[in-house]
Design a protein around this motif. Sequence first.
Motif, PDB file in Angstrom:
ATOM      1  N   SER A  16      10.700   1.252   8.486  1.00 55.46           N
ATOM      2  CA  SER A  16       9.738   1.968   7.663  1.00 55.46           C
ATOM      3  C   SER A  16      10.012   1.702   6.181  1.00 55.46           C
ATOM      4  CB  SER A  16       9.840   3.469   7.944  1.00 55.46           C
ATOM      5  OG  SER A  16       8.999   4.207   7.080  1.00 55.46           O
ATOM      6  N   CYS A  65       7.590  -0.285   3.387  1.00 58.91           N
ATOM      7  CA  CYS A  65       7.113   0.395   2.178  1.00 58.91           C
ATOM      8  C   CYS A  65       7.471  -0.350   0.890  1.00 58.91           C
ATOM      9  CB  CYS A  65       7.663   1.824   2.121  1.00 58.91           C
ATOM     10  SG  CYS A  65       6.899   2.959   3.318  1.00 58.91           S
ATOM     11  N   TYR A  84       8.513   5.844  -1.704  1.00 57.92           N
ATOM     12  CA  TYR A  84       7.535   6.705  -1.023  1.00 57.92           C
ATOM     13  C   TYR A  84       6.204   6.771  -1.767  1.00 57.92           C
ATOM     14  CZ  TYR A  84       5.311  10.821   0.986  1.00 57.92           C
ATOM     15  OH  TYR A  84       4.408  11.677   1.576  1.00 57.92           O
ATOM     16  N   MET A 113       3.925   4.161   0.256  1.00 59.58           N
ATOM     17  CA  MET A 113       2.971   4.656   1.240  1.00 59.58           C
ATOM     18  C   MET A 113       1.524   4.319   0.884  1.00 59.58           C
ATOM     19  SD  MET A 113       4.092   6.113   3.987  1.00 59.58           S
ATOM     20  CE  MET A 113       5.678   6.627   4.668  1.00 59.58           C
ATOM     21  N   LYS A 114       1.322   3.780  -0.315  1.00 59.03           N
ATOM     22  CA  LYS A 114      -0.024   3.371  -0.715  1.00 59.03           C
ATOM     23  C   LYS A 114      -0.291   1.899  -0.435  1.00 59.03           C
ATOM     24  CE  LYS A 114      -0.146   6.775  -4.480  1.00 59.03           C
ATOM     25  NZ  LYS A 114      -0.185   6.953  -5.944  1.00 59.03           N
ATOM     26  N   GLY A 143       2.558   0.331   4.229  1.00 54.20           N
ATOM     27  CA  GLY A 143       2.975   1.724   4.148  1.00 54.20           C
ATOM     28  C   GLY A 143       1.905   2.669   4.651  1.00 54.20           C
ATOM     29  N   ARG A 144       0.644   2.376   4.337  1.00 51.54           N
ATOM     30  CA  ARG A 144      -0.448   3.228   4.785  1.00 51.54           C
ATOM     31  C   ARG A 144      -0.594   3.196   6.302  1.00 51.54           C
ATOM     32  NH1 ARG A 144      -4.249   6.238   2.908  1.00 51.54           N
ATOM     33  NH2 ARG A 144      -3.582   5.859   0.763  1.00 51.54           N
ATOM     34  N   ARG A 189       1.811   5.726   7.505  1.00 51.51           N
ATOM     35  CA  ARG A 189       1.296   7.071   7.221  1.00 51.51           C
ATOM     36  C   ARG A 189       0.185   7.441   8.194  1.00 51.51           C
ATOM     37  NH1 ARG A 189      -2.505  10.064   4.619  1.00 51.51           N
ATOM     38  NH2 ARG A 189      -1.734  11.836   3.372  1.00 51.51           N
ATOM     39  N   VAL A 218      11.346   7.965   3.295  1.00 47.69           N
ATOM     40  CA  VAL A 218      10.373   7.276   4.150  1.00 47.69           C
ATOM     41  C   VAL A 218      10.872   7.170   5.594  1.00 47.69           C
ATOM     42  CG1 VAL A 218       9.265   5.970   2.305  1.00 47.69           C
ATOM     43  CG2 VAL A 218      11.275   5.018   3.432  1.00 47.69           C
TER      44      VAL A 218
END
Length: 277
Positions: free
Chosen positions: A14, A18, A78, A82-83, A87-88, A91, A128
């Motif tokens: 993860s 990210c 993070y 996560m954007k 990363g998305r 999420r 994350v």
Amino acid sequence: MWPLKVPLLKPIDSFLACVATSAQADGRRKKLLGAKEVVREAGQELRRAASSRTVHALQKEDWTVEGMSAGEFVEWAYGNGMKTVTGRKIRDILMAAPRDERCPMCSTGIVRQLDHVMPKSHFPALCVDPLNLVPVCEHCNLLKGNKHPSTAEETLLHPYLDRISHDRWLDARTVHEHGMVRLEFFVTPPAPWDTTLTSRVRNHFDFFDLGKLYASEANRAITGMTYHLTLLRASGGAAVVQRHLRETAASWFASDPNSVTGVTYATLAADDRYCQG
């Protein structure tokens, strides 16, 4: 308080997903990749603590990343991570886990955010880690904030780790006043529970003010069923009303032994005064 399947993604995978597209110009990616072992070890330690039920004993001083402040690391890994496309995806997988999009912490709100079980401001190396990211409603996330327990009894329930949904622990009583009836909810621990688990569930129940939340849900349901029950009472008396309430409760309990709606119907069915009108 609904359980969720434990995420299969490893914390290091993860993390790498990210930071994969982090900017290189300012040396950011090099700094982040240099923290791989810290993140890996942090994930292992979290799982050891979770297995031994000692999460409350973890000290925030042991979870920093050398060469970066907590805020800087969290923002890069993070906040920005996560954007990204990869990363998305992570999420989205986490956010899709709850049944019917219901918050696992309260069972009524709609999931909108990811909560860091171990606060990211205190435990940046876990920011994350999928095991540390729980999809929740905005209200529960706001209430929890940066809370970290100091004792086992204060540890909030973890949707990935605590399995209590198969036990019936949610209960309610009817209160008659001013010609109307309302419900009050509380925790009735099953016999197999030890004192620590009982304390944790009651703490979780009180911390998120679930008694008030569930009473609101129940009292709204009572208002909605009044007309139907009046017709049943007129056609067959209290026995018909009671049978309808019991059957409806059983239907809800079939999928969730602690269904707020199920407890509502079961509690009303047990109240002869209510069934008689």
